[in-house]
Structure formats: C-alpha cells, structure tokens
Motif scaffolding. Sequence first.
Motif, PDB file in Angstrom:
ATOM      1  N   THR A   1     -19.864   0.594   0.070  1.00 20.17           N
ATOM      2  CA  THR A   1     -18.419   0.575  -0.199  1.00 20.17           C
ATOM      3  C   THR A   1     -17.620  -0.046   0.945  1.00 20.17           C
ATOM      4  O   THR A   1     -16.851  -0.986   0.725  1.00 20.17           O
ATOM      5  N   PRO A   2     -17.760   0.427   2.196  1.00 17.52           N
ATOM      6  CA  PRO A   2     -16.962  -0.174   3.279  1.00 17.52           C
ATOM      7  C   PRO A   2     -17.398  -1.593   3.638  1.00 17.52           C
ATOM      8  O   PRO A   2     -16.648  -2.322   4.294  1.00 17.52           O
ATOM      9  N   MET A   3     -18.585  -2.008   3.201  1.00 21.83           N
ATOM     10  CA  MET A   3     -19.098  -3.324   3.575  1.00 21.83           C
ATOM     11  C   MET A   3     -18.106  -4.439   3.243  1.00 21.83           C
ATOM     12  O   MET A   3     -17.827  -5.305   4.077  1.00 21.83           O
ATOM     13  N   ARG A   4     -17.516  -4.429   2.061  1.00 25.19           N
ATOM     14  CA  ARG A   4     -16.690  -5.574   1.665  1.00 25.19           C
ATOM     15  C   ARG A   4     -15.333  -5.604   2.349  1.00 25.19           C
ATOM     16  O   ARG A   4     -14.624  -6.604   2.283  1.00 25.19           O
ATOM     17  N   TYR A   5     -14.962  -4.522   3.026  1.00 18.75           N
ATOM     18  CA  TYR A   5     -13.696  -4.493   3.767  1.00 18.75           C
ATOM     19  C   TYR A   5     -13.868  -4.908   5.220  1.00 18.75           C
ATOM     20  O   TYR A   5     -12.887  -5.238   5.894  1.00 18.75           O
ATOM     21  N   GLY A   6     -15.109  -4.862   5.738  1.00 19.32           N
ATOM     22  CA  GLY A   6     -15.327  -5.143   7.144  1.00 19.32           C
ATOM     23  C   GLY A   6     -14.997  -3.935   8.010  1.00 19.32           C
ATOM     24  O   GLY A   6     -14.492  -2.910   7.539  1.00 19.32           O
ATOM     25  N   PHE A   7     -15.296  -4.068   9.300  1.00 19.29           N
ATOM     26  CA  PHE A   7     -15.118  -2.959  10.247  1.00 19.29           C
ATOM     27  C   PHE A   7     -13.658  -2.890  10.667  1.00 19.29           C
ATOM     28  O   PHE A   7     -13.163  -3.780  11.377  1.00 19.29           O
ATOM     29  N   HIS A   8     -12.970  -1.846  10.254  1.00 20.24           N
ATOM     30  CA  HIS A   8     -11.519  -1.814  10.439  1.00 20.24           C
ATOM     31  C   HIS A   8     -10.994  -0.387  10.365  1.00 20.24           C
ATOM     32  O   HIS A   8     -11.665   0.516   9.868  1.00 20.24           O
ATOM     33  N   ALA A   9      -9.746  -0.243  10.806  1.00 15.45           N
ATOM     34  CA  ALA A   9      -8.944   0.954  10.529  1.00 15.45           C
ATOM     35  C   ALA A   9      -7.715   0.493   9.746  1.00 15.45           C
ATOM     36  O   ALA A   9      -7.040  -0.469  10.137  1.00 15.45           O
ATOM     37  N   THR A  10      -7.423   1.168   8.658  1.00 17.79           N
ATOM     38  CA  THR A  10      -6.293   0.791   7.809  1.00 17.79           C
ATOM     39  C   THR A  10      -4.971   1.181   8.457  1.00 17.79           C
ATOM     40  O   THR A  10      -4.787   2.331   8.865  1.00 17.79           O
ATOM     41  N   LEU A  11      -4.058   0.236   8.527  1.00 17.39           N
ATOM     42  CA  LEU A  11      -2.687   0.504   8.963  1.00 17.39           C
ATOM     43  C   LEU A  11      -1.716   0.395   7.795  1.00 17.39           C
ATOM     44  O   LEU A  11      -0.799   1.199   7.679  1.00 17.39           O
ATOM     45  N   LYS A  12      -1.881  -0.609   6.952  1.00 16.52           N
ATOM     46  CA  LYS A  12      -1.166  -0.694   5.672  1.00 16.52           C
ATOM     47  C   LYS A  12      -2.204  -1.019   4.611  1.00 16.52           C
ATOM     48  O   LYS A  12      -2.838  -2.079   4.660  1.00 16.52           O
ATOM     49  N   ALA A  13      -2.393  -0.101   3.680  1.00 20.02           N
ATOM     50  CA  ALA A  13      -3.470  -0.187   2.701  1.00 20.02           C
ATOM     51  C   ALA A  13      -3.300  -1.402   1.787  1.00 20.02           C
ATOM     52  O   ALA A  13      -2.189  -1.918   1.627  1.00 20.02           O
ATOM     53  N   PRO A  14      -4.373  -1.867   1.175  1.00 19.88           N
ATOM     54  CA  PRO A  14      -4.298  -3.045   0.305  1.00 19.88           C
ATOM     55  C   PRO A  14      -3.181  -2.955  -0.736  1.00 19.88           C
ATOM     56  O   PRO A  14      -2.986  -1.916  -1.369  1.00 19.88           O
ATOM     57  N   PHE A  15      -2.481  -4.074  -0.894  1.00 24.39           N
ATOM     58  CA  PHE A  15      -1.333  -4.128  -1.797  1.00 24.39           C
ATOM     59  C   PHE A  15      -1.182  -5.540  -2.336  1.00 24.39           C
ATOM     60  O   PHE A  15      -1.729  -6.497  -1.790  1.00 24.39           O
ATOM     61  N   ARG A  16      -0.425  -5.674  -3.415  1.00 22.87           N
ATOM     62  CA  ARG A  16      -0.058  -6.970  -3.967  1.00 22.87           C
ATOM     63  C   ARG A  16       1.352  -7.327  -3.490  1.00 22.87           C
ATOM     64  O   ARG A  16       2.186  -6.444  -3.311  1.00 22.87           O
ATOM     65  N   LEU A  17       1.586  -8.618  -3.302  1.00 24.24           N
ATOM     66  CA  LEU A  17       2.914  -9.045  -2.883  1.00 24.24           C
ATOM     67  C   LEU A  17       3.916  -8.884  -4.016  1.00 24.24           C
ATOM     68  O   LEU A  17       3.611  -9.142  -5.183  1.00 24.24           O
ATOM     69  N   ALA A  18       5.124  -8.469  -3.671  1.00 27.67           N
ATOM     70  CA  ALA A  18       6.204  -8.343  -4.647  1.00 27.67           C
ATOM     71  C   ALA A  18       6.631  -9.718  -5.142  1.00 27.67           C
ATOM     72  O   ALA A  18       6.514 -10.726  -4.427  1.00 27.67           O
ATOM     73  N   ALA A  19       7.134  -9.761  -6.360  1.00 25.23           N
ATOM     74  CA  ALA A  19       7.637 -11.009  -6.933  1.00 25.23           C
ATOM     75  C   ALA A  19       8.734 -11.580  -6.047  1.00 25.23           C
ATOM     76  O   ALA A  19       9.571 -10.847  -5.506  1.00 25.23           O
ATOM     77  N   GLY A  20       8.721 -12.897  -5.873  1.00 24.54           N
ATOM     78  CA  GLY A  20       9.737 -13.560  -5.058  1.00 24.54           C
ATOM     79  C   GLY A  20       9.378 -13.678  -3.600  1.00 24.54           C
ATOM     80  O   GLY A  20      10.155 -14.236  -2.814  1.00 24.54           O
ATOM     81  N   HIS A  21       8.217 -13.151  -3.196  1.00 23.42           N
ATOM     82  CA  HIS A  21       7.773 -13.236  -1.806  1.00 23.42           C
ATOM     83  C   HIS A  21       6.418 -13.929  -1.743  1.00 23.42           C
ATOM     84  O   HIS A  21       5.640 -13.883  -2.694  1.00 23.42           O
ATOM     85  N   ASP A  22       6.147 -14.561  -0.603  1.00 18.89           N
ATOM     86  CA  ASP A  22       4.867 -15.228  -0.434  1.00 18.89           C
ATOM     87  C   ASP A  22       4.252 -14.847   0.905  1.00 18.89           C
ATOM     88  O   ASP A  22       4.808 -14.050   1.671  1.00 18.89           O
ATOM     89  N   LEU A  23       3.098 -15.431   1.169  1.00 15.96           N
ATOM     90  CA  LEU A  23       2.345 -15.101   2.379  1.00 15.96           C
ATOM     91  C   LEU A  23       3.135 -15.428   3.637  1.00 15.96           C
ATOM     92  O   LEU A  23       3.074 -14.683   4.629  1.00 15.96           O
ATOM     93  N   ASP A  24       3.882 -16.510   3.629  1.00 16.34           N
ATOM     94  CA  ASP A  24       4.683 -16.865   4.799  1.00 16.34           C
ATOM     95  C   ASP A  24       5.736 -15.801   5.087  1.00 16.34           C
ATOM     96  O   ASP A  24       5.991 -15.481   6.261  1.00 16.34           O
ATOM     97  N   ASP A  25       6.373 -15.256   4.040  1.00 17.50           N
ATOM     98  CA  ASP A  25       7.341 -14.177   4.228  1.00 17.50           C
ATOM     99  C   ASP A  25       6.680 -12.991   4.928  1.00 17.50           C
ATOM    100  O   ASP A  25       7.230 -12.418   5.875  1.00 17.50           O
ATOM    101  N   LEU A  26       5.507 -12.630   4.434  1.00 15.82           N
ATOM    102  CA  LEU A  26       4.803 -11.479   4.993  1.00 15.82           C
ATOM    103  C   LEU A  26       4.431 -11.717   6.448  1.00 15.82           C
ATOM    104  O   LEU A  26       4.629 -10.852   7.306  1.00 15.82           O
ATOM    105  N   MET A  27       3.915 -12.894   6.763  1.00 11.19           N
ATOM    106  CA  MET A  27       3.496 -13.165   8.143  1.00 11.19           C
ATOM    107  C   MET A  27       4.686 -13.177   9.095  1.00 11.19           C
ATOM    108  O   MET A  27       4.577 -12.692  10.228  1.00 11.19           O
ATOM    109  N   ARG A  28       5.810 -13.691   8.646  1.00  7.65           N
ATOM    110  CA  ARG A  28       7.000 -13.656   9.508  1.00  7.65           C
ATOM    111  C   ARG A  28       7.416 -12.219   9.806  1.00  7.65           C
ATOM    112  O   ARG A  28       7.779 -11.883  10.951  1.00  7.65           O
ATOM    113  N   GLN A  29       7.364 -11.371   8.803  1.00  8.42           N
ATOM    114  CA  GLN A  29       7.774  -9.981   8.993  1.00  8.42           C
ATOM    115  C   GLN A  29       6.788  -9.217   9.890  1.00  8.42           C
ATOM    116  O   GLN A  29       7.194  -8.410  10.728  1.00  8.42           O
TER     117      GLN A  29
END
Length: 231
Positions: A52-80
């Motif tokens: 189970t953890p194999m596909r996530y890699g070695f990590h500690a979660t800070l913000k759990a997996p999520f989908r981007l809200a409509a109207g936002h893109d990856l660049d918006d997220l990286m800037r924030q």
Amino acid sequence: MTFTRLAIYHMPEGDLGEFGSAWLGWDARRAATVPRPQIDNLPASPQELTSTPMRYGFHATLKAPFRLAAGHDLDDLMRQIELVCDHLAPFTLDLELRADWSFVALRPRNRPAELMALEQALVTRLDHLRAPLSPQERDRRNPDKLPERARMHLEHWGYPFVLDLFNYHLTLSNSLSPETEEQLREALAPVIAPLIAEPMPVRSVALLGEDKSRHMRVIREFPLLGRETAQ
C-alpha cells in the motif's frame, strides 16, 4: 503530464530518504522503482509488507491527496505553496521507530511548534484550491466510524487527521497484525537506528502528483525560507 490527484508531503533527504525509498521500492523523486534492500528476519517479503505505501513513496503527509478546484491550475498551486514556505522556518525532528495503530512507522518524539505551523498553514491556506470531496471520496474515509472531531475535519478540510489531530509519521508498512507488526519493527530496528541517531532536518516540502499508474511522483520541492528560531 496530467495528474489525477496532488498532495503535499515532507520527504526525508540523505541516507534516511534513500533507505525509505528502497525499502518501499519506489523513489518518488526519480519516479522510478528501485531495488529493495536485503534485511534479515523479516516476517514476509518487503513487497507483501509494503504494497500500500509503496506507490506513495517514503513520506509524511502534510496535505493529503486532493483534486484541484475548478478554475485553478498547477501554477496557481505552486505559487501559493511558495508563498507559504517563504515564511516558514526549517527545523529538526528526533525520530523513533514505532509499531502502533497496526503500522510500523517513524514518528517524532515531540511535535515542535514549527512542525505544527507548517501543517496548519498548508492545510488551511491552500484549501481554496482543493476541489470538494466527491461522495465516493468521502465514503472511502468511513465517516460514520470516525470520532466526531475527525468527522468535522473531513467535512471541512477534506481529510480527518489534520490540525489538532495531525500526527507526523513516515509509514513503513501496510496495516499488519500485532504479531507481524512487532516482528517487522524488530527486523528494521538495527538497520534504521544509525539513520535516525541524529535529528532529521525538515528543510523543504514536496508537491507530488498521482500519475496514471497511481504512483506519486515529485513535481517540485519548496524550501522553507523563514528564519530559524535560536535554540
């Protein structure tokens, strides 16, 4: 590349990070499978213990997996993320190997204020970029079985174990029986002990994306650029 979901993790560096990736068999920084280490007295194969953890890699979660809200893109997220990390200081964590809650994991012996501030900022200040949970996503968290506080967090933040319920952990196994859990902890202990003899630095966070194979891969890492508090 198109990603199904995004997440923000802390990913250990150096020898500890290399070992964790090898143990799980997936290096999220390189987006590649890696050879597993040879460890004596394991209760089962590494593949069976870590599927189970194999596909996530070695990590500690800070913000759990999520989908981007409509109207936002990856660049918006990286800037924030960059804006958040510009004002948060690096710190260290004194880790210990634990077998509890049916998992083997590395957990900090204490929770410094800098750790809690980092998680809180990433959870709350980026939440407008997170799409609401779908009914299926919500149901996968078994909300009826969660304590009231965790259920409230799930409804508000999309994940139950955040803020006052947040516990940093670097997962090393699937959910295991108590006997197998303890056998694995004993087998890993002598290998991991020298890797956690000194406090682990937390100097950055990583944005990861889930690819079509359902593996998480690093998109970009963001240094914590705030001023460190004098010890």
